[in-house]
Each structure stands twice: as C-alpha cells, then as structure tokens.
Motif scaffolding. Structure first.
Motif, PDB file in Angstrom:
ATOM      1  N   GLN A  70       0.202  -1.358   0.310  1.00 13.71           N
ATOM      2  CA  GLN A  70      -0.049  -0.069  -0.398  1.00 13.71           C
ATOM      3  C   GLN A  70       0.407   1.489  -0.129  1.00 13.71           C
ATOM      4  O   GLN A  70       2.488   1.714  -0.039  1.00 13.71           O
ATOM      5  N   PRO A  71      -0.066   1.843  -0.567  1.00 15.03           N
ATOM      6  CA  PRO A  71       1.420   3.865  -0.460  1.00 15.03           C
ATOM      7  C   PRO A  71       1.176   4.054   1.197  1.00 15.03           C
ATOM      8  O   PRO A  71       0.744   4.065   1.974  1.00 15.03           O
ATOM      9  N   TRP A  72       3.076   4.887   1.311  1.00  7.88           N
ATOM     10  CA  TRP A  72       2.871   5.501   2.473  1.00  7.88           C
ATOM     11  C   TRP A  72       3.121   6.768   2.785  1.00  7.88           C
ATOM     12  O   TRP A  72       3.745   6.915   1.646  1.00  7.88           O
ATOM     13  N   THR A  73       3.229   7.763   3.814  1.00  6.43           N
ATOM     14  CA  THR A  73       3.562   9.161   3.883  1.00  6.43           C
ATOM     15  C   THR A  73       3.946   8.230   5.008  1.00  6.43           C
ATOM     16  O   THR A  73       4.297   8.543   6.074  1.00  6.43           O
ATOM     17  N   ALA A  74       5.515  10.013   4.903  1.00 10.54           N
ATOM     18  CA  ALA A  74       6.016  10.461   5.734  1.00 10.54           C
ATOM     19  C   ALA A  74       5.823  11.780   5.982  1.00 10.54           C
ATOM     20  O   ALA A  74       5.683  12.608   5.051  1.00 10.54           O
ATOM     21  N   MET A  75       6.741  12.619   7.076  1.00  8.89           N
ATOM     22  CA  MET A  75       7.075  13.723   6.966  1.00  8.89           C
ATOM     23  C   MET A  75       8.003  14.992   8.237  1.00  8.89           C
ATOM     24  O   MET A  75       7.624  13.594   9.261  1.00  8.89           O
ATOM     25  N   PHE A  76       8.230  15.562   8.154  1.00  9.99           N
ATOM     26  CA  PHE A  76       9.309  16.979   8.517  1.00  9.99           C
ATOM     27  C   PHE A  76       8.732  17.340   8.300  1.00  9.99           C
ATOM     28  O   PHE A  76       8.085  18.608   7.564  1.00  9.99           O
ATOM     29  N   ARG A  77       9.922  18.229   9.209  1.00  8.29           N
ATOM     30  CA  ARG A  77       9.262  20.414   9.150  1.00  8.29           C
ATOM     31  C   ARG A  77      10.570  20.689   8.547  1.00  8.29           C
ATOM     32  O   ARG A  77      11.613  20.057   9.573  1.00  8.29           O
ATOM     33  N   TRP A  78      10.601  21.653   8.534  1.00 13.54           N
ATOM     34  CA  TRP A  78      11.027  22.689   7.617  1.00 13.54           C
ATOM     35  C   TRP A  78      11.984  24.066   8.281  1.00 13.54           C
ATOM     36  O   TRP A  78      10.848  24.570   9.127  1.00 13.54           O
ATOM     37  N   ASP A  79      12.581  24.979   8.686  1.00 19.06           N
ATOM     38  CA  ASP A  79      12.741  26.000   9.661  1.00 19.06           C
ATOM     39  C   ASP A  79      13.375  27.355   9.372  1.00 19.06           C
ATOM     40  O   ASP A  79      14.389  26.767   8.040  1.00 19.06           O
ATOM     41  N   LEU A  80      12.949  28.497   8.629  1.00 21.22           N
ATOM     42  CA  LEU A  80      13.807  29.373   8.002  1.00 21.22           C
ATOM     43  C   LEU A  80      14.324  29.717   8.518  1.00 21.22           C
ATOM     44  O   LEU A  80      14.633  30.360   9.579  1.00 21.22           O
ATOM     45  N   ASP A  81      15.643  30.182   7.806  1.00 14.54           N
ATOM     46  CA  ASP A  81      16.876  30.553   8.630  1.00 14.54           C
ATOM     47  C   ASP A  81      17.938  31.236   7.324  1.00 14.54           C
ATOM     48  O   ASP A  81      19.291  30.678   7.096  1.00 14.54           O
ATOM     49  N   GLU A  82      17.512  32.297   7.178  1.00 13.40           N
ATOM     50  CA  GLU A  82      18.195  33.375   6.157  1.00 13.40           C
ATOM     51  C   GLU A  82      19.401  33.997   6.697  1.00 13.40           C
ATOM     52  O   GLU A  82      19.867  35.116   6.078  1.00 13.40           O
ATOM     53  N   SER A  83      19.293  33.978   8.226  1.00 13.92           N
ATOM     54  CA  SER A  83      19.872  35.362   8.364  1.00 13.92           C
ATOM     55  C   SER A  83      21.409  34.890   8.571  1.00 13.92           C
ATOM     56  O   SER A  83      22.737  35.346   8.856  1.00 13.92           O
ATOM     57  N   GLN A  84      21.867  33.028   8.818  1.00 15.86           N
ATOM     58  CA  GLN A  84      23.095  32.287   9.442  1.00 15.86           C
ATOM     59  C   GLN A  84      23.364  31.125   8.497  1.00 15.86           C
ATOM     60  O   GLN A  84      24.986  30.528   8.775  1.00 15.86           O
ATOM     61  N   TYR A  85      22.671  30.674   7.443  1.00 14.65           N
ATOM     62  CA  TYR A  85      22.856  29.676   7.030  1.00 14.65           C
ATOM     63  C   TYR A  85      22.803  29.835   5.272  1.00 14.65           C
ATOM     64  O   TYR A  85      22.044  31.290   4.434  1.00 14.65           O
ATOM     65  N   GLU A  86      24.016  29.675   5.082  1.00 17.02           N
ATOM     66  CA  GLU A  86      24.126  30.228   3.742  1.00 17.02           C
ATOM     67  C   GLU A  86      24.603  28.452   2.693  1.00 17.02           C
ATOM     68  O   GLU A  86      25.460  27.817   3.496  1.00 17.02           O
ATOM     69  N   LEU A  87      23.967  28.587   1.574  1.00 15.59           N
ATOM     70  CA  LEU A  87      24.309  28.061   0.625  1.00 15.59           C
ATOM     71  C   LEU A  87      25.394  27.390  -0.024  1.00 15.59           C
ATOM     72  O   LEU A  87      25.449  28.432  -0.595  1.00 15.59           O
ATOM     73  N   VAL A  88      26.356  27.341  -0.435  1.00 21.56           N
ATOM     74  CA  VAL A  88      27.856  27.285  -0.790  1.00 21.56           C
ATOM     75  C   VAL A  88      27.609  25.898  -1.904  1.00 21.56           C
ATOM     76  O   VAL A  88      27.121  24.780  -1.621  1.00 21.56           O
ATOM     77  N   GLU A  89      28.864  26.381  -2.742  1.00 19.56           N
ATOM     78  CA  GLU A  89      29.053  25.294  -3.525  1.00 19.56           C
ATOM     79  C   GLU A  89      29.194  24.094  -2.886  1.00 19.56           C
ATOM     80  O   GLU A  89      30.552  23.849  -2.290  1.00 19.56           O
ATOM     81  N   TYR A  90      28.055  22.903  -3.538  1.00 18.48           N
ATOM     82  CA  TYR A  90      28.987  21.620  -2.713  1.00 18.48           C
ATOM     83  C   TYR A  90      30.524  21.237  -3.077  1.00 18.48           C
ATOM     84  O   TYR A  90      31.508  20.418  -2.660  1.00 18.48           O
ATOM     85  N   SER A  91      31.197  21.182  -4.819  1.00 22.82           N
ATOM     86  CA  SER A  91      32.315  20.889  -5.465  1.00 22.82           C
ATOM     87  C   SER A  91      32.637  19.396  -4.754  1.00 22.82           C
ATOM     88  O   SER A  91      33.335  18.552  -4.249  1.00 22.82           O
ATOM     89  N   CYS A  92      31.876  18.612  -5.423  1.00 21.92           N
ATOM     90  CA  CYS A  92      31.740  16.884  -4.661  1.00 21.92           C
ATOM     91  C   CYS A  92      32.434  16.609  -5.738  1.00 21.92           C
ATOM     92  O   CYS A  92      33.711  16.017  -5.502  1.00 21.92           O
ATOM     93  N   HIS A  93      32.655  17.062  -7.270  1.00 20.30           N
ATOM     94  CA  HIS A  93      33.788  16.149  -8.223  1.00 20.30           C
ATOM     95  C   HIS A  93      35.309  16.328  -7.685  1.00 20.30           C
ATOM     96  O   HIS A  93      36.444  15.768  -8.050  1.00 20.30           O
ATOM     97  N   GLU A  94      34.989  17.820  -7.432  1.00 22.10           N
ATOM     98  CA  GLU A  94      36.980  18.391  -7.452  1.00 22.10           C
ATOM     99  C   GLU A  94      37.089  17.713  -6.040  1.00 22.10           C
ATOM    100  O   GLU A  94      38.714  17.496  -6.309  1.00 22.10           O
ATOM    101  N   GLY A  95      36.655  17.522  -4.920  1.00 18.19           N
ATOM    102  CA  GLY A  95      37.312  17.056  -4.005  1.00 18.19           C
ATOM    103  C   GLY A  95      37.187  14.742  -3.784  1.00 18.19           C
ATOM    104  O   GLY A  95      37.637  14.014  -3.149  1.00 18.19           O
ATOM    105  N   ASN A  96      36.636  14.490  -5.019  1.00 15.32           N
ATOM    106  CA  ASN A  96      36.230  13.008  -4.925  1.00 15.32           C
ATOM    107  C   ASN A  96      37.581  12.014  -4.768  1.00 15.32           C
ATOM    108  O   ASN A  96      37.275  11.383  -5.949  1.00 15.32           O
ATOM    109  N   TYR A  97      37.974  12.039  -4.079  1.00 18.31           N
ATOM    110  CA  TYR A  97      39.688  11.652  -3.840  1.00 18.31           C
ATOM    111  C   TYR A  97      38.633   9.543  -4.068  1.00 18.31           C
ATOM    112  O   TYR A  97      38.949   8.747  -3.748  1.00 18.31           O
TER     113      TYR A  97
END
Length: 586
Positions: free
Chosen positions: A540-567
C-alpha cells in the motif's frame, strides 16, 4: 534558541584571602555548552568518571565537583579563547586512552587529539602523562595521570601576559600561588589548579558563547564583594542580581576578566538556572493555522533558505515501544543529540549543522511515517524488495558488487564506477532530502508558473512547473524522475514519475510514483509530506512528514564541489584493482 551550560561546583575553600576581599573566593563552576543536558550528563558519566546527581537530569558529580548542564547556543570550540581547556586526572592514563580509542568517534562523540607519531598520550618527564580529547560540543579536555588529584583537575587559561593573568586571579579572587610538581607555576583554589600559557597570537578570542562560556567563583556576600571589586577597578559586565529562573535566591554577577574571559561570581547557595526545555522543542500543537503570504504574481510564497536540522533524530519508523504520536521534550532533545553523536564520524564540530544551532526547535514527532497510523512501513510485495534497501536515504546503500564479492567493503570489489553508489559518484543524493548531521539546507526560489528547489547536498536544483505541462513518455526516465506541480490552496503539490531506479529510496523501484506536499504552517516553518506509491514494492502507499525551519540570517548554501574533491572514487577503484591483483596473483 537552545541555551546550555555546565556548572562545576568545587566543594573546597581557600585559606588565603584576596587583598580586596574579606575572604577568598571559592572556585564554583565552569560553563560548558551542550545541546542536550541528558546527553552531556551521560557523556561525562561514561567517559570522565562522573555520577548523575540524584533528582536532577542536568547535573553530574565529578569526584566532589558538580557539573551542571543547561541549554545554550555555542559558536565554536574552546581553543583560541582565553580558556583553552579543562583537565581531568585518572589513575591509569594509557588504559583510559585505550578505552576511549576503542569507543571511537562514532556513537559517542569522543574525539582524540593524536600526537605527531600517532600515539594518543605522552609522558612529560618530571610532570605526568598527558593526553587531549574533545567532548562532542567542542570542549578541549586534557587528561592527566596525577594520583595526587583525581577527577576534575585544572582550568588552563591562555593569555597575552601569563604573569599578569595569574596576578589578576590571585589579587581579585584570592588564588593561592603554587607550583604543580615544581614545574608549572599557577594558582590553587582548593584542589582545583589554575594554569596559564602564553597565547602565540597575542590577545585570545572571547569565551562568550564558545564551548566554555565562562568560569565562576563563589562568595558569601556578593554585594559586599562587588564594592571591593570596584575599588580594584574591576569592570562589571552584569551587576549582582538574582538571575531569572534561578533555583535559589542567591545572586550572580559577571565580571570582565583578563584575556577576554568571562568571569561569573555567585553567592553561596547558587544552584544554577532552571532551563525551560519546553521552549526549545517543536510540538504539533505549537503550530496553528497560518495565512501564507502571496508572491507579487499571486501564488503562495514558499521562498527562502530552509534547514531540516530540527528534524535530526526523528526515527523513520515509530519504535515498537512508543505508542504516542509524540515523545516528551527530554526524549526529543536526547535523541536529537544522540543521532548527531552517532553520525559525526571524523568530522570536526564546526562542519556540523548544529554548531550554530540551525533550526534549534527540536521536533517531538515519534516517527516520520504518519500513514499507516502505526508509524511503520507497510509490508513488501516480495522477499527481494524486502532485502533491497535497509537504510534510509542518508545511509549509503550496498551495491550490486556486494552480492558477487566476499570483500568486507560495503561495496565489495567494484569492477568500475557503475558498481559504486550515486553518492560516491557525485551523481545524486536522491530526491527525498531526509535530514542528517550536516548539509541540511534547502533553498526555494519562485517565478510565475515555476518553483526551483535547490538541495544543499550535491547542489541539485529541480525546476518544477506549476502550470499544466505535457507528460513525458514512459521511456524517458531519470534519477530524479519527471516532476509536475500544482497548487492546492497554500500547498504546493509535486507529483513525480519516470524514475530510472538508480536512486532508490527505501527500496523503491522505477515504478515509483512520488507525491510531495510543501505547506507553510508558520512564518518560519515549512511542513514537508511525501507519499510513496510503488505497487511492485509495497502492499500500500505510505506517507512520511518532517518540518523545515527558515534560517536566512546565518545559513548559506555554498558550492558543494563534490567531483573536485572526490578522492574517494579514485582510492576505492585503485584499492579494488590492488585487491584484484593480490587475489589473482597478478
């Protein structure tokens, strides 16, 4: 915000009075930050030999020194501040370090500071054996083998002028000058040593809101002592007063100490502050009806940088011993911190999202799954689907290589990149962004008829149309499928199909139909529900849930650069080839 403090009350007195005081101050406490009093008490009990204080869930007794934990934000470790570390003494340091090394970082949060040769301790001739560890909240702890003083041993200061610093604590607080083993000049407050080292960079950083926020001393009459302090030109950060939430009527004051060290002075009988743990959690009834604002073009506005760090620790399925839909505040905070300690591996504390307490309103949800009502995944169709994937999206899954190789590696011996997970290959972390110990950011940007959702991990951006669009043919598939969105009142509904099966979630297949619902339930809270319907995997189908908090004062999404450091990719494949050569004799 969560605020947490460790109180260390030395049950000792000092015979020599400070020049400006009627009697010398007794050393009273050191304030160490932690996100969870319950976890902190447990950590210091298990690893530092302390004992929980009866009838308290926020205090431990360390060989007669009381350590009290209450919530507080922290912005970094103790290193680099005027209080570099605290010290504990044990009777057999090599055995203790072996014990801590066997426990390891994962699951307990014990991080060892190794010497240049890789050893965990060293013998200082004429002094004693020493070692350094860190607690999970960034406090540097020196472990020593000093049989004369077991348990809480010393406070080690860092100063621009060590002589002047010792003179201040001697003259203002009444410390007794002494020499530790005839090697280190310092002060004694009863059995507790105060030592100081030269700070190589000059003036140390402030202790305020760092892992060790302040140290404190106790006096019988704080008002009289305050007059003496003023005669010595000691500056007050906070005048004597009964603190809000104090467990007793004893007063407290904060002084500006040397080397940017915050110094508290409390009256006899001070027993810390009652922490309002209930204000640091997010319960379902804390959220009411919310009228979501509109964008200039008339669609509900979900834009911003959101973090799901407050949802860390929510089990995906409801534990069998939990009947309610929510857990208590204490349980929520303990499991939140426990999950972080269990998942930090070798990462420095500053790399974890909780360093700045992103999304500090910890959720009391009993489980992410909300349907079926028992909070458990429905039965699977076949045994193969049951074995397909045991972990959630934030746990890297085994690959096909495991089935054909006896290697102890979770990936077996990969023949090529295709045998490695999409995580290792920097392709995708999957569609459903369940929270973990770090990189829990999500950014939503909207335009007329479109919503762009950027996930911090791997930096994937989904562009979801919110107006009718023709469906893709069933033969056109992708790791993240094909998404189409529409608005139902203030809720954004995103329906995704056309998966290629390469980024499975909980064992889902290419036949998955995923429905996501984004609803702003408060000015800074975004509710995220997702329903998985895969008739080839679940009954049968199933459903899950969680919540997110707005945080524009201190949280910043920076470049992930996964391939560049993928040793890791190169090393895994080169190691596999070396294994092949050894196995086949080539």
């Amino acid at each position: 915000m969560i605020r947490n403090r460790v109180l260390v009350t030395a049950l000792v007195t000092t015979a020599l009075a400070a020049p400006g005081l009627a009697r010398a101050a007794d050393y009273h406490h050191v304030h160490i930050t932690s996100a969870s009093p319950l976890q902190a008490v447990d950590w210091y009990t298990r690893h530092m030999g302390c004992e929980p204080v009866t009838d308290r869930n926020d205090a431990a007794n360390c060989y007669g020194v009381e350590v009290l934990f209450v919530p507080q934000i922290t912005t970094g470790t103790s290193q680099g501040t005027g209080i570099d570390h605290i010290g504990f003494s044990v009777s057999d340091l090599p055995a203790k370090m072996t014990e801590l090394e066997n426990v390891g970082v994962r699951g307990s949060g014990v991080r060892l500071q190794r010497n240049d040769d890789g050893s965990t301790w060293r013998d200082v001739p004429g002094l004693f054996k020493i070692a350094f560890v860190f607690d999970p909240w960034g406090t540097r702890i020196e472990m020593v083998e000093d049989p004369e003083t077991l348990g809480f041993h010393h406070v080690h200061l860092s100063a621009a002028d060590p002589d002047a610093t010792l003179a201040w604590y001697r003259d203002v607080m009444g410390g007794t000058p002494d020499s530790l083993k005839g090697r280190l000049d310092g002060l004694r407050f009863g059995d507790v040593w105060f030592l100081v080292s030269q700070n190589a960079e000059g003036l140390p950083g402030s202790t305020i809101e760092r892992a060790i926020d302040h140290i404190a001393f106790t006096l019988d009459d704080l008002d009289s002592a305050a007059a003496d302090f003023r005669r010595q030109d000691v500056r007050f950060e906070q005048e004597p007063s009964i603190p809000e939430g104090g467990r007793t009527s004893a007063k407290r004051a904060f002084l500006v100490g040397p080397d940017n060290v915050r110094v508290a002075v409390v009256e006899t009988g001070f027993a810390g502050i009652e922490s309002d743990i209930g204000s640091t959690i997010l319960t379902a009834d804390a959220l009411g009806n919310y009228d979501t604002p509109d964008t200039p073009w008339g669609e509900p506005d979900l834009q911003g940088i959101w973090t799901s760090s407050s949802a860390v620790g929510i089990p995906f399925e409801r534990p069998e011993n939990v009947d309610a839909s929510e857990v208590t505040a204490d349980e929520a905070i303990a499991r939140h911190e426990g999950r972080l300690l269990g998942g930090i591996w070798g990462y420095e504390r500053e790399w974890r999202d909780t360093t700045l307490e992103y999304g500090s309103a910890v959720s009391t949800q009993a489980a992410m799954i909300i349907d079926p009502p028992d909070g458990r995944l429905p039965s699977r169709i076949t045994e193969e689907s049951t074995q397909a994937l045991a972990g959630d999206e934030r746990t890297e899954s085994p690959t096909a290589a495991t089935a054909r190789s006896p290697s102890p590696s979770p990936y077996g011996v990969p023949a090529g990149p295709e045998d490695l997970s999409t995580w290792v290959r920097c392709i995708t972390r999957g569609l459903i962004p369940t929270p973990g110990g770090y990189n829990n950011g999500l950014q939503i940007v909207q335009g007329p008829g479109f919503v762009a959702i950027t996930r911090e991990m791997v930096h994937e951006t989904r562009i979801v149309p919110t107006t009718p669009q023709p469906a893709l043919g069933e033969k056109v598939t992708a790791y993240l499928g094909s998404s189409r969105g529409h608005w139902d009142g203030d809720t954004l509904i995103v329906e995704t199909t056309n998966f290629n099966g390469g980024a499975s979630f909980r064992g889902s297949s290419e036949n998955l139909a995923l429905t996501e619902r984004y609803t702003r339930v408060g000015p800074a809270t975004l509710e995220y529900k997702f329903t998985l319907d895969d008739p080839t995997v679940w009954t049968q189908p199933w459903t899950a849930m969680f919540r997110w908090d707005l945080d524009e004062s201190q949280y910043e999404l920076v470049e992930y650069s996964c391939h560049e450091g993928n040793y890791g990719m190169t090393n895994i494949l080169s190691g596999a080839r070396a294994t092949d050569a050894g196995t086949t004799g080539r």
